[in-house]
Design a protein around this motif. Structure first.
Motif, PDB file in Angstrom:
ATOM      1  N   ALA A  92      -3.038  -0.461 -17.550  1.00 27.29           N
ATOM      2  CA  ALA A  92      -3.557  -1.663 -18.322  1.00 27.29           C
ATOM      3  C   ALA A  92      -4.297  -1.070 -19.698  1.00 27.29           C
ATOM      4  O   ALA A  92      -3.852  -1.716 -20.680  1.00 27.29           O
ATOM      5  CB  ALA A  92      -4.441  -2.375 -17.665  1.00 27.29           C
ATOM      6  N   LEU A  93      -4.837  -0.058 -19.891  1.00 26.27           N
ATOM      7  CA  LEU A  93      -5.485   0.328 -20.949  1.00 26.27           C
ATOM      8  C   LEU A  93      -4.534   0.921 -21.950  1.00 26.27           C
ATOM      9  O   LEU A  93      -4.506   0.654 -23.351  1.00 26.27           O
ATOM     10  CB  LEU A  93      -6.491   1.595 -20.597  1.00 26.27           C
ATOM     11  N   ASP A  94      -3.435   1.688 -21.417  1.00 25.73           N
ATOM     12  CA  ASP A  94      -2.316   2.090 -22.474  1.00 25.73           C
ATOM     13  C   ASP A  94      -1.671   0.843 -22.722  1.00 25.73           C
ATOM     14  O   ASP A  94      -1.180   0.866 -24.285  1.00 25.73           O
ATOM     15  CB  ASP A  94      -1.329   2.968 -21.865  1.00 25.73           C
ATOM     16  N   LYS A  95      -1.390  -0.064 -22.218  1.00 31.50           N
ATOM     17  CA  LYS A  95      -0.905  -1.463 -22.724  1.00 31.50           C
ATOM     18  C   LYS A  95      -1.611  -1.959 -23.574  1.00 31.50           C
ATOM     19  O   LYS A  95      -1.064  -2.755 -24.764  1.00 31.50           O
ATOM     20  CB  LYS A  95      -0.266  -2.231 -21.537  1.00 31.50           C
ATOM     21  N   LEU A  96      -2.896  -2.213 -23.397  1.00 32.98           N
ATOM     22  CA  LEU A  96      -3.738  -2.809 -24.258  1.00 32.98           C
ATOM     23  C   LEU A  96      -3.910  -2.021 -25.699  1.00 32.98           C
ATOM     24  O   LEU A  96      -3.874  -2.717 -26.852  1.00 32.98           O
ATOM     25  CB  LEU A  96      -5.426  -2.766 -23.882  1.00 32.98           C
TER      26      LEU A  96
ATOM     27  N   GLU B 183     -10.799  -9.924 -34.808  1.00 27.08           N
ATOM     28  CA  GLU B 183      -9.350 -10.260 -35.252  1.00 27.08           C
ATOM     29  C   GLU B 183      -8.751 -11.145 -34.322  1.00 27.08           C
ATOM     30  O   GLU B 183      -7.603 -11.194 -34.274  1.00 27.08           O
ATOM     31  CB  GLU B 183      -8.745  -8.829 -35.227  1.00 27.08           C
ATOM     32  N   GLY B 184      -9.339 -11.452 -33.347  1.00 29.55           N
ATOM     33  CA  GLY B 184      -8.865 -12.400 -32.249  1.00 29.55           C
ATOM     34  C   GLY B 184      -8.807 -11.825 -30.778  1.00 29.55           C
ATOM     35  O   GLY B 184      -9.298 -10.756 -30.836  1.00 29.55           O
ATOM     36  N   GLN B 185      -7.994 -12.360 -29.974  1.00 30.86           N
ATOM     37  CA  GLN B 185      -7.915 -11.875 -28.623  1.00 30.86           C
ATOM     38  C   GLN B 185      -6.723 -10.869 -28.406  1.00 30.86           C
ATOM     39  O   GLN B 185      -5.604 -11.344 -28.839  1.00 30.86           O
ATOM     40  CB  GLN B 185      -7.842 -13.071 -27.624  1.00 30.86           C
ATOM     41  N   VAL B 186      -6.910 -10.028 -27.546  1.00 32.05           N
ATOM     42  CA  VAL B 186      -5.855  -8.995 -27.335  1.00 32.05           C
ATOM     43  C   VAL B 186      -5.959  -8.668 -25.744  1.00 32.05           C
ATOM     44  O   VAL B 186      -7.082  -8.470 -25.219  1.00 32.05           O
ATOM     45  CB  VAL B 186      -5.639  -7.888 -28.252  1.00 32.05           C
ATOM     46  N   ALA B 187      -4.791  -8.425 -25.132  1.00 35.33           N
ATOM     47  CA  ALA B 187      -4.911  -8.279 -23.874  1.00 35.33           C
ATOM     48  C   ALA B 187      -3.866  -7.155 -23.554  1.00 35.33           C
ATOM     49  O   ALA B 187      -2.951  -6.814 -24.147  1.00 35.33           O
ATOM     50  CB  ALA B 187      -4.787  -9.416 -22.841  1.00 35.33           C
ATOM     51  N   GLY B 188      -4.237  -6.449 -22.108  1.00 31.80           N
ATOM     52  CA  GLY B 188      -3.000  -5.628 -21.754  1.00 31.80           C
ATOM     53  C   GLY B 188      -3.165  -5.690 -20.085  1.00 31.80           C
ATOM     54  O   GLY B 188      -4.267  -5.615 -19.673  1.00 31.80           O
ATOM     55  N   SER B 189      -2.075  -5.459 -19.467  1.00 27.25           N
ATOM     56  CA  SER B 189      -2.039  -5.383 -18.149  1.00 27.25           C
ATOM     57  C   SER B 189      -1.074  -4.465 -17.387  1.00 27.25           C
ATOM     58  O   SER B 189      -0.232  -4.060 -18.011  1.00 27.25           O
ATOM     59  CB  SER B 189      -1.849  -6.698 -17.405  1.00 27.25           C
ATOM     60  N   GLY B 190      -1.365  -3.956 -16.096  1.00 27.01           N
ATOM     61  CA  GLY B 190      -0.681  -2.898 -15.493  1.00 27.01           C
ATOM     62  C   GLY B 190      -0.997  -2.829 -14.039  1.00 27.01           C
ATOM     63  O   GLY B 190      -1.897  -3.679 -13.618  1.00 27.01           O
ATOM     64  N   GLU B 191      -0.144  -2.331 -13.438  1.00 30.93           N
ATOM     65  CA  GLU B 191      -0.332  -2.130 -12.128  1.00 30.93           C
ATOM     66  C   GLU B 191      -0.338  -0.692 -11.755  1.00 30.93           C
ATOM     67  O   GLU B 191       0.240   0.187 -12.284  1.00 30.93           O
ATOM     68  CB  GLU B 191       0.866  -2.993 -11.007  1.00 30.93           C
ATOM     69  N   GLY B 192      -0.899  -0.343 -10.332  1.00 30.82           N
ATOM     70  CA  GLY B 192      -1.012   0.997  -9.848  1.00 30.82           C
ATOM     71  C   GLY B 192      -1.781   1.260  -8.517  1.00 30.82           C
ATOM     72  O   GLY B 192      -2.452   0.188  -8.281  1.00 30.82           O
TER      73      GLY B 192
ATOM     74  N   LYS C 183       0.822  -1.243   0.068  1.00 29.50           N
ATOM     75  CA  LYS C 183      -0.151   0.073  -0.048  1.00 29.50           C
ATOM     76  C   LYS C 183       0.943   1.396   0.001  1.00 29.50           C
ATOM     77  O   LYS C 183       1.943   1.393   0.448  1.00 29.50           O
ATOM     78  CB  LYS C 183      -0.909   0.055   1.137  1.00 29.50           C
ATOM     79  N   LEU C 184       0.525   2.289  -0.625  1.00 31.34           N
ATOM     80  CA  LEU C 184       1.054   3.682  -0.629  1.00 31.34           C
ATOM     81  C   LEU C 184      -0.031   4.732   0.092  1.00 31.34           C
ATOM     82  O   LEU C 184      -1.039   4.828  -0.483  1.00 31.34           O
ATOM     83  CB  LEU C 184       1.380   3.824  -1.851  1.00 31.34           C
ATOM     84  N   ARG C 185       0.461   5.041   1.306  1.00 32.51           N
ATOM     85  CA  ARG C 185      -0.458   6.030   2.254  1.00 32.51           C
ATOM     86  C   ARG C 185      -1.901   5.619   2.153  1.00 32.51           C
ATOM     87  O   ARG C 185      -2.850   6.232   1.987  1.00 32.51           O
ATOM     88  CB  ARG C 185      -0.335   7.272   1.385  1.00 32.51           C
ATOM     89  N   GLY C 186      -2.078   4.345   2.486  1.00 32.06           N
ATOM     90  CA  GLY C 186      -3.391   3.555   2.611  1.00 32.06           C
ATOM     91  C   GLY C 186      -4.051   2.801   1.218  1.00 32.06           C
ATOM     92  O   GLY C 186      -5.014   2.471   1.516  1.00 32.06           O
ATOM     93  N   THR C 187      -3.595   3.575   0.103  1.00 32.14           N
ATOM     94  CA  THR C 187      -4.051   3.179  -1.123  1.00 32.14           C
ATOM     95  C   THR C 187      -3.254   1.763  -1.566  1.00 32.14           C
ATOM     96  O   THR C 187      -2.316   1.666  -1.524  1.00 32.14           O
ATOM     97  CB  THR C 187      -3.971   4.104  -2.146  1.00 32.14           C
ATOM     98  N   PRO C 188      -3.979   0.534  -1.796  1.00 33.80           N
ATOM     99  CA  PRO C 188      -3.612  -0.706  -2.141  1.00 33.80           C
ATOM    100  C   PRO C 188      -2.900  -0.773  -3.566  1.00 33.80           C
ATOM    101  O   PRO C 188      -3.673   0.028  -4.461  1.00 33.80           O
ATOM    102  CB  PRO C 188      -4.762  -1.806  -2.183  1.00 33.80           C
ATOM    103  N   LEU C 189      -1.834  -1.386  -3.950  1.00 35.45           N
ATOM    104  CA  LEU C 189      -1.407  -1.678  -5.091  1.00 35.45           C
ATOM    105  C   LEU C 189      -2.217  -2.739  -5.981  1.00 35.45           C
ATOM    106  O   LEU C 189      -2.411  -3.821  -5.241  1.00 35.45           O
ATOM    107  CB  LEU C 189       0.071  -2.231  -5.147  1.00 35.45           C
ATOM    108  N   LEU C 190      -2.808  -2.179  -7.062  1.00 35.93           N
ATOM    109  CA  LEU C 190      -3.573  -3.293  -7.802  1.00 35.93           C
ATOM    110  C   LEU C 190      -3.222  -3.539  -8.939  1.00 35.93           C
ATOM    111  O   LEU C 190      -2.357  -3.020  -9.714  1.00 35.93           O
ATOM    112  CB  LEU C 190      -5.144  -2.536  -8.032  1.00 35.93           C
ATOM    113  N   GLN C 191      -3.280  -4.790  -9.491  1.00 32.65           N
ATOM    114  CA  GLN C 191      -3.131  -5.200 -10.818  1.00 32.65           C
ATOM    115  C   GLN C 191      -4.465  -5.250 -11.422  1.00 32.65           C
ATOM    116  O   GLN C 191      -5.309  -5.777 -11.111  1.00 32.65           O
ATOM    117  CB  GLN C 191      -2.450  -6.902 -10.787  1.00 32.65           C
ATOM    118  N   CYS C 192      -4.519  -4.726 -12.939  1.00 34.09           N
ATOM    119  CA  CYS C 192      -5.638  -4.739 -13.713  1.00 34.09           C
ATOM    120  C   CYS C 192      -5.158  -5.415 -15.102  1.00 34.09           C
ATOM    121  O   CYS C 192      -3.986  -5.282 -15.527  1.00 34.09           O
ATOM    122  CB  CYS C 192      -5.973  -3.423 -14.006  1.00 34.09           C
ATOM    123  N   GLN C 193      -6.011  -6.342 -15.359  1.00 35.29           N
ATOM    124  CA  GLN C 193      -5.897  -7.145 -16.650  1.00 35.29           C
ATOM    125  C   GLN C 193      -6.978  -6.868 -17.329  1.00 35.29           C
ATOM    126  O   GLN C 193      -8.315  -7.060 -17.044  1.00 35.29           O
ATOM    127  CB  GLN C 193      -5.735  -8.602 -16.508  1.00 35.29           C
TER     128      GLN C 193
END
Length: 378
Positions: free
Chosen positions: A347-351, A328-337, A311-321
């Motif tokens: 994650a949206l930028d990676k996607l 055109e098939g499957q495509v994914a992106g993931s990130g943490e914040g 956590k950072l100042r009470g805010t948890p670190l989350l992973q988003c997928q």
């Protein structure tokens, strides 16, 4: 179709003050699909097997520590909406109310049994999860627990030194192992020492031979195999040795939520982790990405959040997928914040970068039509 005839009155109930040692014993003795937790007679939440291994919690810990708040559903609720609630809440059961009275529960299995005949319209290839987390035969039980917990999953394919499939270890295997203690140690006599129990090789606990599904077979056939063997998922493999992915009952529930509405079908797992971001913002943001690429039709989007301990100042670190199923098939992106909004936009930028790089995917234009034609009358 609503859940009037799917909801059941029989369920296991415990109080929020019940110790986890007792809860674990209930799972061993009664093998329920989940447990309803109450406080002063009022509904408070549910507990599933996976919740029992999220951390190495002592037996004298209260049930309230691990329970999840599954939303209440009406006995007349549409089956699609209930499927969405189970998937987004990452739970296997939900409390069913008739007016203000707790009538009973609806389960993942109850829904799948009700729609089983409709599932021959789609194949495993169209719904299974391709991003697979695995573990080696030499990996330890403690490592398996960490991977299951960190990735929010219920099973790990086990690979030998040559990378070939030799077994599978699940949350159920580990819960059973913890409950039985020394009886499951086999030749490893560790005298009940928990830390040493976690050092047991996965090879000693894994199930073998592995039950698999091929990408080409129908989802109905795969679900029937799950029911016949009392398991929640199958490893997807063309030859029984190479791991292509995993298909679970949750994947099938997710498919039931697809609709013909003009708005994009977006599903969020662990929606309770949303803090400064709304469901509407998530849908609009994903639509804004898909709108930039007119040749790519997005059929379904799955957004999954997972909370880390940091956590950072009470805010948890989350992973988003974020995973999109497109023409055109499957495509994914993931990130943490820190916080859901930060994690989602990373994650949206990676996607979007991955969409730009997407080449050579097999088109699945018939997928949506096949599914909706068969499931349209539910």
């Amino acid at each position: 179709m609503n859940i009037t005839d799917i909801a059941v009155e029989e369920y296991v109930e415990v109080d929020t003050s019940t110790r986890l040692g007792k809860v674990r014993s209930i799972f061993e003795e009664k093998n329920p699909k989940g447990i309803v937790v109450t406080e002063d007679g009022e509904y408070a939440g549910v507990i599933g097997e996976r919740d029992l291994i999220k951390s190495r919690i002592e037996d004298d810990t209260k049930a309230s520590v691990v329970m999840k708040n599954a939303p209440r559903v009406k006995r007349t609720e549409h089956i699609r909406e209930v499927a969405r609630i189970l998937v987004e809440g990452n739970v296997k059961i939900a409390p069913v109310y008739e007016g203000e009275k707790l009538y009973g529960i609806v389960t993942e299995d109850g829904i799948l049994e009700a729609v089983l005949d409709n599932l021959d319209a789609i194949t495993v290839e169209q719904i299974y999860t391709k991003d697979v987390v695995t573990i080696t035969e030499e990996g330890h039980v403690g490592q398996a627990i960490n991977r299951l917990r960190e990735n929010g999953i219920s099973r790990l394919p086990v690979l030998n030194e040559n990378g070939r499939l030799t077994g599978v270890i699940t949350t159920h295997d580990i819960v059973e192992f913890v409950i039985r203690g020394e009886n499951r140690l086999g030749r490893h006599d560790r005298s009940g020492d928990t830390d040493r129990m976690l050092d047991i090789p996965v090879f000693d606990l894994m199930s073998n031979p592995v039950l698999t599904a091929t990408p080409e077979e129908t989802v109905k056939a795969a679900v029937e195999r799950m029911f016949e063997n009392d398991i929640a998922g199958l490893v997807v493999s063309d030859d029984g040795e190479a791991v292509d992915g995993v298909v679970t009952k949750t994947d099938v529930l997710r498919a039931l939520t697809f609709t013909e509405e003009e708005s994009m079908d977006v599903q969020i797992t662990n929606i309770a982790l949303l803090d400064t971001i709304s469901r509407e913002h998530i849908v609009e943001s994903i639509e804004s990405v898909s709108d930039k690429y007119q040749d790519m039709a997005v059929h379904h989007a799955h957004v999954r959040f997972h909370e880390h301990k940091e956590k950072l100042r009470g805010t948890p670190l989350l992973q988003c997928q974020i995973r999109l199923r497109t023409s055109e098939g499957q495509v994914a992106g993931s990130g943490e914040g820190y916080g859901s909004e930060h994690a989602f936009h990373v994650a949206l930028d990676k996607l979007e970068r991955n969409v730009l790089e997407m080449k050579g995917f097999k088109a699945d234009e018939e997928y949506r039509g096949q599914l909706l034609r068969k499931l349209g009358d539910l």
